[in-house]
Design a protein around this motif. Structure first.
Motif, PDB file in Angstrom:
ATOM      1  N   VAL A  12       0.846  -1.195   0.000  1.00 18.96           N
ATOM      2  CA  VAL A  12       0.000   0.000   0.000  1.00 18.96           C
ATOM      3  C   VAL A  12       0.874   1.235   0.000  1.00 18.96           C
ATOM      4  N   GLY A  13       1.940   1.221   0.792  1.00 21.54           N
ATOM      5  CA  GLY A  13       2.878   2.343   0.818  1.00 21.54           C
ATOM      6  C   GLY A  13       3.532   2.552  -0.528  1.00 21.54           C
ATOM      7  N   ASN A  14       3.919   1.447  -1.182  1.00 22.38           N
ATOM      8  CA  ASN A  14       4.516   1.550  -2.505  1.00 22.38           C
ATOM      9  C   ASN A  14       3.532   2.153  -3.493  1.00 22.38           C
ATOM     10  N   ASP A  15       2.280   1.735  -3.416  1.00 22.55           N
ATOM     11  CA  ASP A  15       1.247   2.277  -4.289  1.00 22.55           C
ATOM     12  C   ASP A  15       1.077   3.772  -4.034  1.00 22.55           C
ATOM     13  N   LEU A  16       1.100   4.172  -2.781  1.00 24.63           N
ATOM     14  CA  LEU A  16       0.973   5.581  -2.432  1.00 24.63           C
ATOM     15  C   LEU A  16       2.145   6.374  -3.000  1.00 24.63           C
ATOM     16  N   VAL A  17       3.341   5.842  -2.878  1.00 22.95           N
ATOM     17  CA  VAL A  17       4.525   6.527  -3.412  1.00 22.95           C
ATOM     18  C   VAL A  17       4.446   6.603  -4.932  1.00 22.95           C
ATOM     19  N   THR A  18       4.017   5.544  -5.579  1.00 26.40           N
ATOM     20  CA  THR A  18       3.896   5.556  -7.039  1.00 26.40           C
ATOM     21  C   THR A  18       2.862   6.578  -7.495  1.00 26.40           C
ATOM     22  N   ARG A  54      10.056   7.513 -14.498  1.00 27.34           N
ATOM     23  CA  ARG A  54       9.525   6.888 -13.281  1.00 27.34           C
ATOM     24  C   ARG A  54      10.530   6.873 -12.133  1.00 27.34           C
ATOM     25  N   THR A  55      11.729   6.395 -12.368  1.00 21.92           N
ATOM     26  CA  THR A  55      12.722   6.273 -11.295  1.00 21.92           C
ATOM     27  C   THR A  55      13.014   7.630 -10.659  1.00 21.92           C
ATOM     28  N   ARG A  56      13.152   8.638 -11.482  1.00 22.10           N
ATOM     29  CA  ARG A  56      13.426   9.992 -10.983  1.00 22.10           C
ATOM     30  C   ARG A  56      12.303  10.482 -10.071  1.00 22.10           C
ATOM     31  N   TYR A  57      11.054  10.331 -10.526  1.00 24.08           N
ATOM     32  CA  TYR A  57       9.931  10.844  -9.746  1.00 24.08           C
ATOM     33  C   TYR A  57       9.618   9.988  -8.527  1.00 24.08           C
ATOM     34  N   LEU A  58       9.879   8.687  -8.602  1.00 25.80           N
ATOM     35  CA  LEU A  58       9.731   7.853  -7.406  1.00 25.80           C
ATOM     36  C   LEU A  58      10.708   8.315  -6.330  1.00 25.80           C
ATOM     37  N   ARG A  59      11.943   8.579  -6.730  1.00 28.30           N
ATOM     38  CA  ARG A  59      12.959   9.046  -5.785  1.00 28.30           C
ATOM     39  C   ARG A  59      12.592  10.421  -5.220  1.00 28.30           C
ATOM     40  N   LYS A  60      12.159  11.337  -6.099  1.00 31.75           N
ATOM     41  CA  LYS A  60      11.805  12.680  -5.646  1.00 31.75           C
ATOM     42  C   LYS A  60      10.636  12.650  -4.669  1.00 31.75           C
ATOM     43  N   PHE A  61       9.593  11.874  -5.005  1.00 33.67           N
ATOM     44  CA  PHE A  61       8.441  11.833  -4.115  1.00 33.67           C
ATOM     45  C   PHE A  61       8.778  11.135  -2.810  1.00 33.67           C
ATOM     46  N   LYS A  62       9.579  10.082  -2.872  1.00 33.86           N
ATOM     47  CA  LYS A  62       9.994   9.392  -1.649  1.00 33.86           C
ATOM     48  C   LYS A  62      10.770  10.350  -0.748  1.00 33.86           C
ATOM     49  N   ASP A  63      11.618  11.193  -1.321  1.00 37.02           N
ATOM     50  CA  ASP A  63      12.345  12.195  -0.537  1.00 37.02           C
ATOM     51  C   ASP A  63      11.382  13.180   0.134  1.00 37.02           C
ATOM     52  N   VAL A  64      10.372  13.628  -0.602  1.00 39.65           N
ATOM     53  CA  VAL A  64       9.367  14.532  -0.033  1.00 39.65           C
ATOM     54  C   VAL A  64       8.587  13.805   1.062  1.00 39.65           C
ATOM     55  N   ASP A  66       9.520  11.256   2.914  1.00 45.00           N
ATOM     56  CA  ASP A  66      10.379  11.075   4.088  1.00 45.00           C
ATOM     57  C   ASP A  66      10.583  12.386   4.847  1.00 45.00           C
ATOM     58  N   SER A  67      10.745  13.462   4.126  1.00 46.29           N
ATOM     59  CA  SER A  67      10.932  14.762   4.759  1.00 46.29           C
ATOM     60  C   SER A  67       9.695  15.173   5.552  1.00 46.29           C
ATOM     61  N   LEU A  68       8.531  14.945   4.981  1.00 44.00           N
ATOM     62  CA  LEU A  68       7.287  15.250   5.697  1.00 44.00           C
ATOM     63  C   LEU A  68       7.164  14.379   6.943  1.00 44.00           C
ATOM     64  N   SER A  69       7.520  13.116   6.817  1.00 44.83           N
ATOM     65  CA  SER A  69       7.461  12.202   7.961  1.00 44.83           C
ATOM     66  C   SER A  69       8.371  12.664   9.085  1.00 44.83           C
ATOM     67  N   GLU A  70       9.547  13.143   8.736  1.00 43.96           N
ATOM     68  CA  GLU A  70      10.474  13.659   9.746  1.00 43.96           C
ATOM     69  C   GLU A  70       9.899  14.858  10.495  1.00 43.96           C
ATOM     70  N   GLY A  72       6.772  15.108  11.231  1.00 42.67           N
ATOM     71  CA  GLY A  72       5.570  14.653  11.918  1.00 42.67           C
ATOM     72  C   GLY A  72       4.311  14.720  11.076  1.00 42.67           C
ATOM     73  N   LEU A  73       4.475  14.908   9.785  1.00 39.61           N
ATOM     74  CA  LEU A  73       3.341  14.984   8.862  1.00 39.61           C
ATOM     75  C   LEU A  73       3.201  13.660   8.129  1.00 39.61           C
ATOM     76  N   THR A  74       2.007  13.347   7.710  1.00 38.06           N
ATOM     77  CA  THR A  74       1.796  12.113   6.971  1.00 38.06           C
ATOM     78  C   THR A  74       1.113  12.395   5.636  1.00 38.06           C
ATOM     79  N   VAL A  75       1.362  11.513   4.704  1.00 41.25           N
ATOM     80  CA  VAL A  75       0.723  11.572   3.396  1.00 41.25           C
ATOM     81  C   VAL A  75      -0.212  10.382   3.346  1.00 41.25           C
ATOM     82  N   THR A  76      -1.478  10.637   3.071  1.00 39.70           N
ATOM     83  CA  THR A  76      -2.453   9.562   2.957  1.00 39.70           C
ATOM     84  C   THR A  76      -3.221   9.710   1.665  1.00 39.70           C
ATOM     85  N   ARG A  77      -3.850   8.632   1.265  1.00 41.48           N
ATOM     86  CA  ARG A  77      -4.668   8.673   0.067  1.00 41.48           C
ATOM     87  C   ARG A  77      -6.115   8.846   0.472  1.00 41.48           C
TER      88      ARG A  77
END
Length: 79
Positions: A12-18, A54-64, A66-70, A72-77
């Motif tokens: 589910v997390g992978n789907d959210l990141v994608t 795809r690889t570029r944007y997966l990495r960019k979004f994962k960085d965003v 992770d940064s939000l998680s640090e 205390g914010l969450t990304v949900t669908r």
């Protein structure tokens, strides 16, 4: 220690990141997306172009993500 994160990754997390990566791609490439929308098979053209980056944007979004998680914010669908 298992170095293969994909086996233990939350699907589910992978789907959210994608989906987040695709949204980021669309936001950053609005001009390209608008040109693709003029074609007869717009969604396929957009998806094919995203696949090229795809690889570029997966990495960019994962960085965003992770940064939000640090912070205390969450990304949900929305459901």
């Amino acid at each position: 220690m298992n170095s293969d994160k994909s086996k233990n990754a939350d699907p589910v997390g992978n789907d959210l990141v994608t989906k987040g990566a695709f949204a980021l791609y669309r936001a950053e490439n609005a001009h390209r997306v608008s040109e693709f929308k003029k074609s007869q098979n717009a969604e396929a053209a957009i998806a094919a172009d995203f696949d090229a980056y795809r690889t570029r944007y997966l990495r960019k979004f994962k960085d965003v993500f992770d940064s939000l998680s640090e912070q205390g914010l969450t990304v949900t669908r929305a459901v």
